[in-house]
Scaffold this motif. Structure first.
Motif, PDB file in Angstrom:
ATOM      1  N   ALA A  70       0.838  -1.203   0.000  1.00 34.37           N
ATOM      2  CA  ALA A  70       0.000   0.000   0.000  1.00 34.37           C
ATOM      3  C   ALA A  70       0.875   1.256   0.000  1.00 34.37           C
ATOM      4  O   ALA A  70       0.541   2.250  -0.660  1.00 34.37           O
ATOM      5  CB  ALA A  70      -0.927   0.006   1.208  1.00 34.37           C
ATOM      6  N   ALA A  71       1.991   1.214   0.721  1.00 30.74           N
ATOM      7  CA  ALA A  71       2.891   2.359   0.770  1.00 30.74           C
ATOM      8  C   ALA A  71       3.510   2.615  -0.602  1.00 30.74           C
ATOM      9  O   ALA A  71       3.629   3.771  -1.034  1.00 30.74           O
ATOM     10  CB  ALA A  71       3.982   2.141   1.820  1.00 30.74           C
ATOM     11  N   ILE A  72       3.870   1.559  -1.309  1.00 29.87           N
ATOM     12  CA  ILE A  72       4.441   1.717  -2.649  1.00 29.87           C
ATOM     13  C   ILE A  72       3.406   2.305  -3.597  1.00 29.87           C
ATOM     14  O   ILE A  72       3.709   3.197  -4.396  1.00 29.87           O
ATOM     15  CB  ILE A  72       4.986   0.377  -3.173  1.00 29.87           C
ATOM     16  CG1 ILE A  72       6.266   0.023  -2.421  1.00 29.87           C
ATOM     17  CG2 ILE A  72       5.259   0.441  -4.680  1.00 29.87           C
ATOM     18  CD1 ILE A  72       6.805  -1.359  -2.723  1.00 29.87           C
ATOM     19  N   LYS A  73       2.168   1.840  -3.509  1.00 33.68           N
ATOM     20  CA  LYS A  73       1.104   2.394  -4.365  1.00 33.68           C
ATOM     21  C   LYS A  73       0.910   3.877  -4.083  1.00 33.68           C
ATOM     22  O   LYS A  73       0.753   4.672  -5.000  1.00 33.68           O
ATOM     23  CB  LYS A  73      -0.196   1.626  -4.164  1.00 33.68           C
ATOM     24  CG  LYS A  73      -0.187   0.262  -4.806  1.00 33.68           C
ATOM     25  CD  LYS A  73      -1.478  -0.465  -4.562  1.00 33.68           C
ATOM     26  CE  LYS A  73      -1.379  -1.882  -5.108  1.00 33.68           C
ATOM     27  NZ  LYS A  73      -2.569  -2.676  -4.819  1.00 33.68           N
ATOM     28  N   ALA A  74       0.935   4.259  -2.813  1.00 32.87           N
ATOM     29  CA  ALA A  74       0.793   5.671  -2.458  1.00 32.87           C
ATOM     30  C   ALA A  74       1.954   6.488  -3.021  1.00 32.87           C
ATOM     31  O   ALA A  74       1.759   7.594  -3.530  1.00 32.87           O
ATOM     32  CB  ALA A  74       0.712   5.830  -0.940  1.00 32.87           C
ATOM     33  N   LEU A  75       3.146   5.925  -2.951  1.00 33.21           N
ATOM     34  CA  LEU A  75       4.327   6.607  -3.488  1.00 33.21           C
ATOM     35  C   LEU A  75       4.188   6.775  -5.000  1.00 33.21           C
ATOM     36  O   LEU A  75       4.454   7.847  -5.535  1.00 33.21           O
ATOM     37  CB  LEU A  75       5.599   5.819  -3.145  1.00 33.21           C
ATOM     38  CG  LEU A  75       6.909   6.333  -3.724  1.00 33.21           C
ATOM     39  CD1 LEU A  75       7.208   7.741  -3.223  1.00 33.21           C
ATOM     40  CD2 LEU A  75       8.035   5.380  -3.370  1.00 33.21           C
ATOM     41  N   MET A  76       3.759   5.750  -5.670  1.00 29.62           N
ATOM     42  CA  MET A  76       3.597   5.817  -7.133  1.00 29.62           C
ATOM     43  C   MET A  76       2.511   6.823  -7.515  1.00 29.62           C
ATOM     44  O   MET A  76       2.662   7.549  -8.497  1.00 29.62           O
ATOM     45  CB  MET A  76       3.281   4.439  -7.688  1.00 29.62           C
ATOM     46  CG  MET A  76       4.474   3.499  -7.599  1.00 29.62           C
ATOM     47  SD  MET A  76       4.111   1.823  -8.124  1.00 29.62           S
ATOM     48  CE  MET A  76       3.778   2.073  -9.848  1.00 29.62           C
ATOM     49  N   ASN A  77       1.461   6.902  -6.748  1.00 33.94           N
ATOM     50  CA  ASN A  77       0.386   7.857  -7.017  1.00 33.94           C
ATOM     51  C   ASN A  77       0.821   9.298  -6.751  1.00 33.94           C
ATOM     52  O   ASN A  77       0.203  10.232  -7.259  1.00 33.94           O
ATOM     53  CB  ASN A  77      -0.866   7.527  -6.214  1.00 33.94           C
ATOM     54  CG  ASN A  77      -1.533   6.267  -6.697  1.00 33.94           C
ATOM     55  OD1 ASN A  77      -1.385   5.877  -7.855  1.00 33.94           O
ATOM     56  ND2 ASN A  77      -2.268   5.614  -5.818  1.00 33.94           N
ATOM     57  N   ALA A  78       1.864   9.451  -5.952  1.00 32.83           N
ATOM     58  CA  ALA A  78       2.385  10.795  -5.648  1.00 32.83           C
ATOM     59  C   ALA A  78       3.289  11.303  -6.760  1.00 32.83           C
ATOM     60  O   ALA A  78       3.824  12.402  -6.676  1.00 32.83           O
ATOM     61  CB  ALA A  78       3.127  10.776  -4.317  1.00 32.83           C
ATOM     62  N   GLY A  79       3.496  10.470  -7.779  1.00 28.05           N
ATOM     63  CA  GLY A  79       4.290  10.917  -8.910  1.00 28.05           C
ATOM     64  C   GLY A  79       5.696  10.401  -8.965  1.00 28.05           C
ATOM     65  O   GLY A  79       6.494  10.851  -9.782  1.00 28.05           O
ATOM     66  N   ALA A  80       6.041   9.468  -8.097  1.00 27.05           N
ATOM     67  CA  ALA A  80       7.404   8.939  -8.121  1.00 27.05           C
ATOM     68  C   ALA A  80       7.570   7.923  -9.224  1.00 27.05           C
ATOM     69  O   ALA A  80       6.642   7.381  -9.739  1.00 27.05           O
ATOM     70  CB  ALA A  80       7.740   8.303  -6.784  1.00 27.05           C
TER      71      ALA A  80
END
Length: 80
Positions: A70-80
């Protein structure tokens, strides 16, 4: 090619890691103790002076009570 620690994606990761720690209510010292590393090591990661490896990322997430996927998905959604 491996991006520099100054790359915008890596800067997003640094912000993400800090937000995970703060969201869990930990100081750098408290999280460092949970991870078995020095506070200065965490500080350098958060400031972009050291790379984060995937195994420490997993431990960081879990120590902060976050599911790594879930943390990785949030990071990816933040534009990383």
């Amino acid at each position: 090619m491996l991006p520099s620690i100054h790359h915008p994606r890596y800067q997003a990761l640094q912000s993400h890691l800090k937000a995970l720690r703060q969201g869990a209510g930990f100081t750098q010292i408290q999280l460092a103790e949970r991870l078995g590393v020095h506070q200065t090591y965490l500080s350098k990661i958060e400031r972009g002076e050291r790379y984060m490896d995937v195994l420490l990322y997993l431990d960081w997430c879990r120590a902060c009570g976050a599911e790594p996927d879930a943390a990785i998905k949030a990071l990816m959604n933040a534009g990383a």
